[in-house]
Design an enzyme around this catalytic site. Structure first.
Site, PDB file in Angstrom:
ATOM      1  N   HIS A 266       0.840  -1.204   0.000  1.00 19.50           N
ATOM      2  CA  HIS A 266       0.000   0.000   0.000  1.00 19.50           C
ATOM      3  C   HIS A 266       0.875   1.255   0.000  1.00 19.50           C
ATOM      4  O   HIS A 266       0.614   2.220   0.721  1.00 19.50           O
ATOM      5  CB  HIS A 266      -0.951  -0.006   1.192  1.00 19.50           C
ATOM      6  CG  HIS A 266      -2.061  -1.008   1.069  1.00 19.50           C
ATOM      7  ND1 HIS A 266      -3.102  -0.846   0.179  1.00 19.50           N
ATOM      8  CD2 HIS A 266      -2.288  -2.180   1.718  1.00 19.50           C
ATOM      9  CE1 HIS A 266      -3.933  -1.886   0.294  1.00 19.50           C
ATOM     10  NE2 HIS A 266      -3.449  -2.717   1.201  1.00 19.50           N
ATOM     11  N   ASP A 328      -0.351  -5.277   5.662  1.00 24.53           N
ATOM     12  CA  ASP A 328      -1.374  -6.096   5.006  1.00 24.53           C
ATOM     13  C   ASP A 328      -1.245  -6.028   3.492  1.00 24.53           C
ATOM     14  O   ASP A 328      -0.679  -5.089   2.938  1.00 24.53           O
ATOM     15  CB  ASP A 328      -2.774  -5.619   5.417  1.00 24.53           C
ATOM     16  CG  ASP A 328      -3.044  -4.193   4.969  1.00 24.53           C
ATOM     17  OD1 ASP A 328      -2.170  -3.331   5.189  1.00 24.53           O
ATOM     18  OD2 ASP A 328      -4.118  -3.934   4.397  1.00 24.53           O
ATOM     19  N   GLU A 329      -1.803  -7.018   2.847  1.00 25.77           N
ATOM     20  CA  GLU A 329      -1.980  -7.031   1.391  1.00 25.77           C
ATOM     21  C   GLU A 329      -0.737  -6.525   0.645  1.00 25.77           C
ATOM     22  O   GLU A 329      -0.795  -5.608  -0.159  1.00 25.77           O
ATOM     23  CB  GLU A 329      -3.210  -6.200   1.018  1.00 25.77           C
ATOM     24  CG  GLU A 329      -4.501  -6.756   1.579  1.00 25.77           C
ATOM     25  CD  GLU A 329      -5.712  -5.913   1.281  1.00 25.77           C
ATOM     26  OE1 GLU A 329      -6.814  -6.471   1.104  1.00 25.77           O
ATOM     27  OE2 GLU A 329      -5.576  -4.683   1.231  1.00 25.77           O
ATOM     28  N   ALA A 330       0.396  -7.146   0.968  1.00 24.39           N
ATOM     29  CA  ALA A 330       1.654  -6.788   0.308  1.00 24.39           C
ATOM     30  C   ALA A 330       1.992  -7.862  -0.719  1.00 24.39           C
ATOM     31  O   ALA A 330       2.574  -8.902  -0.376  1.00 24.39           O
ATOM     32  CB  ALA A 330       2.779  -6.660   1.339  1.00 24.39           C
TER      33      ALA A 330
END
Length: 760
Positions: A266, A328-330
């Site tokens: 992100h 998160d969400e890497a």
């Protein structure tokens, strides 16, 4: 002093307009969150402009806080010698909890007892809910009552994402006022994202010049095809002066701010400003769509120096214990193809890219610890091994919390199932656009932050929970308020009040009073407490439809698809018999004939599978199993706009085998099934499907059928059959598989969402 007054206090002090004509009558206690103990007493305390407010030196900030309101509303003469009564703050040695308090209201005195100023502040919040509408210069009656109270959980948080959409300093303060009045003690401020960097970092001016602004913004939903954009530059950031002001403002309300600086994923906005932070030389722009992007920080010394410099400025702005580092969400796509990253993995003897993520988080944790702070991260920081002192926010269910607590790490529960306030809160088709999902008020209220899989010893690592507010589809303060309230009101009671005190019907009754306070200060809350709920009931093949409201209001209904009319349509008394395909509509009216509920409308299609036995080889995901397996053959189709209502069942990464027992040999001409195909939410319709049938003596097998129309949001499968008679139907629905590179959720298995299976 008037500048110290804030909207949140006003929210809880202005009250029921009906009381204006009976100023000598105190309002009944309708306190939210409900106190641990409360004992109603005879008599009233009459608050006047001469009421004295005093207390020990340690409580002066809270006394000043209360006086500022009373002075503005009553022209209070502080420390008057003619006072007939008083409000007094004292140390209560019997209170051991730092946030606990006692509130003893008698005819001549109000005694607020606590161990700390924080406890006294929460006592004031309770007191202000007992004050009716204020008219300057008049006596204000307050019900005599004795209250003893303390919170259930030490961490009570509300989150706000300002990176997808930026909000003014004034609104941030209003948001803090509102959550403080609900006894929340933490504001999680999500400041950096792919779509915008919102905090001034003086050492890196391009973060303000480039990363804080995107070229344009997506119009409509991410899943809309083709996607459309507004063509307008958008952005903004908070200066360090503004942040210091907001932090001080929150501190006066005993709210700690946790800043979130995302890493390693992100981070596209930062990489757009400083390309050397990424893994490739290809320039990127600040993201203009939502979702997850492959651009992540490359673990070079340049990157770590940048992040350490950012941390240096952040820790000087936020005095709290924690820095949230995201995690998160890497996606690992760039790391997998980066020669530097692959060599780095070998040099550091890391297992793989997940090990690299763990290295990244652990290294940043050590630096943040050296600054006297601790880190919080989303549950992905568990990947590859958890950093030594990290606190985990578990958002993908409760599994991350369980795993971390068993390793003796502190955890905060934020599961999508109960804490994501960007989800739809009503099944009404007229609800404003949201990211998806379905989280009604009642489900929030029934949330228990203690996972069942923890032992008593492990439960102590659960600090509390938090409501999350991601703002992809919230462009204005009014939209944020609509999505947050009253769900944040419900969560406040989950986190503060004892489980034994909580009853939903009682809560909604108190909420009606609470919403009147919101009306006074213009909070654009969602009003769903009069909403009608419906359920199809199958008892041994006899079908009835049950209607209900939270507080058992009278419901008028029709079964011919017409809109109910006040005093003319049928009054609902008992479940409605369903003997044929029926279009049911219902409304709640007030005593004057005004509609006070949204129109309830549902069609029950009595196809051949309705009321029959259905078996699944695997259970739906608990977050998307509200209707149970019967939802697939109950004659009611799910929403055309969203996948989170009780008629859609969601399966994460699993093949689904359905068996429907029709009891007797039944002619089958066609089968219709609908799948959701919202790729932006990791949802993919299956590529193929297969039907088999059991007749009188044999199984009729068919080959898999390829599903062709997989480009639309809703994927309809309609298969016709000739001369089929069957007593059982078997349907094989293979999962789509791994989401491909370049798509949201790449590398993960896809979700399968299934609506009604219609057999004709």
């Amino acid at each position: 002093m008037k500048s110290y007054l804030f909207l949140g206090i006003l929210c809880f002090c202005l009250f029921n307009c009906k009381q204006e004509n009976s100023k000598k009558t105190p309002i009944p206690p309708n306190i939210i969150p409900i106190p641990l103990e409360q004992e109603l007493k005879e008599g009233t305390f009459n608050l006047t402009k001469d009421t004295n407010v005093s207390g020990e030196t340690r409580f002066h900030s809270v006394i000043r806080y209360l006086r500022s309101y009373l002075d503005d509303q009553l022209q209070l003469h502080s420390n008057t010698t003619t006072a007939q009564n008083e409000i007094k703050f004292v140390t209560d040695t019997n209170i051991t909890d730092n946030e606990g308090y006692s509130l003893d209201i008698n005819e001549n005195s109000i005694i607020i007892g606590s161990k700390t100023s924080k406890g006294a502040f929460y006592a004031v919040q309770t007191l202000l809910q007992l004050i009716p509408v204020v008219n300057n210069g008049e006596e204000i009656p307050i019900q005599c009552i004795k209250i003893k109270d303390k919170p259930r959980f030490q961490y009570r948080g509300m989150h706000l994402d300002v990176a997808r959409h930026y909000f003014s300093v004034a609104f941030i303060k209003k948001y803090i006022d509102l959550i403080a009045s609900l006894k929340y003690n933490t504001f999680h401020w999500h400041l950096t994202e792919d779509q915008g960097w919102r905090i001034e970092i003086k050492k890196y001016p391009k973060l303000q010049e480039i990363a804080a602004y995107r070229d344009e913004t997506l119009i409509g939903h991410y899943n809309d095809q083709p996607q459309k954009f507004d063509g307008k530059k958008y952005g903004g950031y908070y200066t360090q002066k503004e942040i210091k002001d907001i932090v001080a403002y929150a501190s006066e309300r005993f709210v700690t701010i946790i800043p979130e600086i995302e890493m390693p994923g992100h981070s596209q906005a930062a990489i757009a400003a400083y390309p050397e932070l990424g893994c490739t030389d290809t320039p990127v722009k600040v993201a203009t769509t939502w979702g997850v992007f492959d651009e992540v920080y490359c673990p070079t010394e340049t990157t770590f120096k940048f992040l350490e410099d950012v941390v240096d400025e952040v820790v000087d702005l936020f005095p709290g214990k924690y820095i949230h580092i995201g995690g998160d969400e890497a996606p690992k796509t760039k790391w997998k193809t980066s020669e530097f990253c692959q060599q780095f993995i070998k040099e550091k003897n890391l297992k793989d890219e997940h090990g690299l993520q763990s290295y990244f988080i652990t290294r940043m944790e050590k630096y943040i610890n050296s600054k006297g702070k601790q880190i919080i991260g989303w549950d992905e920081i568990l990947e590859g091994g958890l950093a030594p002192n990290a606190t985990v926010m578990s958002w993908r269910g409760v599994e991350g919390a369980v795993k971390a607590a068993k390793k003796k790490h502190n955890v905060i529960l934020t599961p999508t199932s109960h804490c994501y306030f960007d989800y739809y809160q009503s099944e009404n088709e007229n609800e404003p656009l949201a990211i998806g999902g379905y989280l009604p008020l009642e489900k929030v209220y029934h949330f228990n932050p203690i996972p069942e899989d923890l032992t008593k010893e492990e439960e102590k690592y659960v600090l509390g929970a938090q409501g999350n507010v991601w703002t992809e589809y919230m462009k204005t303060p009014e939209k944020v308020e609509y999505m947050v309230f009253p769900r944040a009101v419900a969560l406040s009671e989950v986190l503060w009040s004892s489980e034994n005190q909580k009853k939903y019907v009682n809560f909604t009754s108190r909420l009606r009073y609470f919403q009147q306070r919101f009306n006074h200060i213009g909070v654009n809350y969602a009003n769903h407490i009069y909403e009608i709920n419906g359920n199809l009931i199958d008892r041994n093949g006899k079908l009835t439809y049950r209607l209900s409201t939270a507080n058992n209001e009278e419901i008028l209904y029709t079964i011919d698809g017409s809109v109910p009319i006040y005093k003319q349509s049928s009054l609902y008394k008992n479940p409605i018999d369903i003997k044929k395909t029926t279009h049911l509509k219902a409304l709640v009216f007030d005593k004057n004939g005004n509609k006070i509920s949204p129109l309830f409308s549902t069609k029950i299609n009595l196809h051949k599978a309705v009321g029959k036995k259905i078996t699944l080889n695997t259970e739906p995901n608990p977050s998307y199993n509200a209707g149970g397996s019967k939802a697939l053959i109950n004659g009611v189709s799910g929403s055309n706009k969203r996948y989170g209502d009780k008629e859609w069942l969601g399966f994460f990464g699993k093949d689904v085998n359905v068996s429907i027992d029709l009891d007797t040999l039944t002619p089958i001409n066609s089968i219709k099934i609908r799948f959701h195909n919202g790729n932006g939410q990791w949802i993919y319709a299956p590529k193929k499907i297969k039907f088999d049938f059991v007749g009188t003596e044999q199984v009729k097998k068919h080959d898999f059928i390829s599903i062709q129309n997989r480009d639309s949001l809703l994927c309809n499968v309609h298969v016709k059959f000739n001369n089929i008679k069957a007593s059982k139907v078997y349907i094989d629905i293979p999962n789509y598989g791994i989401i491909p590179e370049g798509k949201q959720g790449a590398g993960y298995k896809a979700w399968t969402f299934i609506d009604e299976i219609i057999i004709n």
